[in-house]
Design a protein around this motif. Structure first.
Motif, PDB file in Angstrom:
ATOM      1  N   LEU A   3       0.835  -1.196   0.000  1.00  0.00           N
ATOM      2  CA  LEU A   3       0.000   0.000   0.000  1.00  0.00           C
ATOM      3  C   LEU A   3       0.866   1.241   0.000  1.00  0.00           C
ATOM      4  N   GLN A   4       0.581   2.176  -0.876  1.00  0.00           N
ATOM      5  CA  GLN A   4       1.230   3.468  -0.874  1.00  0.00           C
ATOM      6  C   GLN A   4       0.429   4.411   0.019  1.00  0.00           C
ATOM      7  N   ARG A   5       1.118   5.323   0.681  1.00  0.00           N
ATOM      8  CA  ARG A   5       0.426   6.271   1.535  1.00  0.00           C
ATOM      9  C   ARG A   5      -0.599   7.054   0.725  1.00  0.00           C
ATOM     10  N   GLY A   6      -1.828   7.071   1.223  1.00  0.00           N
ATOM     11  CA  GLY A   6      -2.878   7.829   0.560  1.00  0.00           C
ATOM     12  C   GLY A   6      -3.506   7.094  -0.609  1.00  0.00           C
ATOM     13  N   SER A   7      -3.285   5.773  -0.731  1.00  0.00           N
ATOM     14  CA  SER A   7      -3.804   5.040  -1.882  1.00  0.00           C
ATOM     15  C   SER A   7      -5.117   4.353  -1.575  1.00  0.00           C
ATOM     16  N   VAL A  48      -0.500   9.244  16.517  1.00  0.00           N
ATOM     17  CA  VAL A  48       0.655   8.577  15.920  1.00  0.00           C
ATOM     18  C   VAL A  48       0.190   7.467  14.976  1.00  0.00           C
ATOM     19  N   ALA A  49      -0.773   6.672  15.413  1.00  0.00           N
ATOM     20  CA  ALA A  49      -1.277   5.583  14.578  1.00  0.00           C
ATOM     21  C   ALA A  49      -1.911   6.109  13.296  1.00  0.00           C
ATOM     22  N   THR A  50      -2.583   7.258  13.391  1.00  0.00           N
ATOM     23  CA  THR A  50      -3.205   7.862  12.212  1.00  0.00           C
ATOM     24  C   THR A  50      -2.159   8.207  11.166  1.00  0.00           C
ATOM     25  N   GLY A  51      -1.087   8.866  11.580  1.00  0.00           N
ATOM     26  CA  GLY A  51      -0.048   9.228  10.628  1.00  0.00           C
ATOM     27  C   GLY A  51       0.699   8.034  10.083  1.00  0.00           C
ATOM     28  N   GLN A  52       0.876   7.009  10.920  1.00  0.00           N
ATOM     29  CA  GLN A  52       1.638   5.832  10.507  1.00  0.00           C
ATOM     30  C   GLN A  52       0.830   4.898   9.607  1.00  0.00           C
ATOM     31  N   ASP A  53      -0.477   5.064   9.594  1.00  0.00           N
ATOM     32  CA  ASP A  53      -1.323   4.204   8.760  1.00  0.00           C
ATOM     33  C   ASP A  53      -0.975   4.393   7.282  1.00  0.00           C
ATOM     34  N   PRO A  54      -0.739   3.304   6.525  1.00  0.00           N
ATOM     35  CA  PRO A  54      -0.400   3.446   5.108  1.00  0.00           C
ATOM     36  C   PRO A  54      -1.461   4.166   4.290  1.00  0.00           C
ATOM     37  N   ASP A  55      -2.708   4.165   4.765  1.00  0.00           N
ATOM     38  CA  ASP A  55      -3.786   4.824   4.038  1.00  0.00           C
ATOM     39  C   ASP A  55      -3.865   6.323   4.316  1.00  0.00           C
ATOM     40  N   ALA A  56      -3.099   6.810   5.269  1.00  0.00           N
ATOM     41  CA  ALA A  56      -3.127   8.242   5.568  1.00  0.00           C
ATOM     42  C   ALA A  56      -2.470   9.012   4.433  1.00  0.00           C
TER      43      ALA A  56
END
Length: 226
Positions: A3-7, A48-56
């Motif tokens: 997963l790419q960030r924001g994908s 922290v979890a929000t930013g680290q999530d690959p979907d963020a």
């Protein structure tokens, strides 16, 4: 599949709310300090979890980095300033406090950083350019906070600690220069240096705790009870 960030196929990423204090203020009986403390610590971990999530997406990470502009430093202080150092809330409070001090007094902090160059190893870890100006340090602290949310969390904490340590070394050198003609100012600056050295150590302890899987959202035995 990677997963790419924001994908997340156009799905809007939901940001956590920083409203624990307001929620508790309107409860019957008023604020329960222990519950507010717990809620604020959980919020920090979720950020922290929000930013680290690959979907963020990048916009969410940018919002997290500039969180003070959205919620205000006073709100952060009410939630996290009294948190134990080795918690998510304690770590975030220290990093955002460094960010705000750098932005508020950048020229002076750049002068302290230059004076702290003898702390060579810490300087390399922190990653500032040589010789740094105010804008360079503002860019550096932005990169450190970005690393909290979109990089290796422990490395970001260590870089924050290294940054604080170099500034503290510079403050110590400036304090020594003030001793002969302004001892009161020298003592005040040396006190700031000591506090910043402690901040550096606390961030390094947070990094070690996170790597060992023991960075807590809260420390029950130190929760306020009244």
């Amino acid at each position: 599949m990677s997963l790419q960030r924001g994908s997340s196929a156009g799905i809007q990423y939901h940001r956590p709310k920083l409203t624990p204090l307001e929620e508790f203020e309107h409860r019957s009986g008023g604020i329960d300090p222990a519950e507010v403390f717990s809620a604020a610590q959980i919020i920090a971990a979720k950020l922290v979890a929000t930013g680290q999530d690959p979907d963020a997406d990048d916009a969410t990470v940018d919002w997290l980095v500039d969180l003070v502009a959205d919620v205000g430093l006073d709100t952060m202080a009410r939630m996290w300033a009294d948190a134990p150092a080795v918690t998510y809330g304690g770590a975030l409070w220290r990093l955002y406090a460094l960010q705000q001090a750098t932005q508020r007094d950048g020229d002076r902090w750049a002068a302290w950083y230059r004076a702290g160059y003898e702390a060579y190893v810490s300087r390399v870890i922190a990653g500032a350019s040589e010789p740094p100006q105010a804008r360079d340090l503002q860019s550096l602290i932005t990169k450190i906070l970005t690393g909290v949310y979109a990089g290796d969390f422990a490395i970001a904490l260590e870089r924050g600690g290294a940054y604080a340590r170099v500034i503290a070394a510079g403050q110590h050198q400036h304090a020594e220069q003030l001793e002969d003609h302004n001892p009161a100012a020298a003592a005040a600056l040396e006190h700031r240096s000591t506090k910043l050295q402690r901040t550096a150590t606390e961030l390094e302890l947070c990094a070690a705790a996170w790597r060992q899987g023991r960075l807590q959202t809260e420390t029950a035995e130190r929760r306020p009870t009244n």
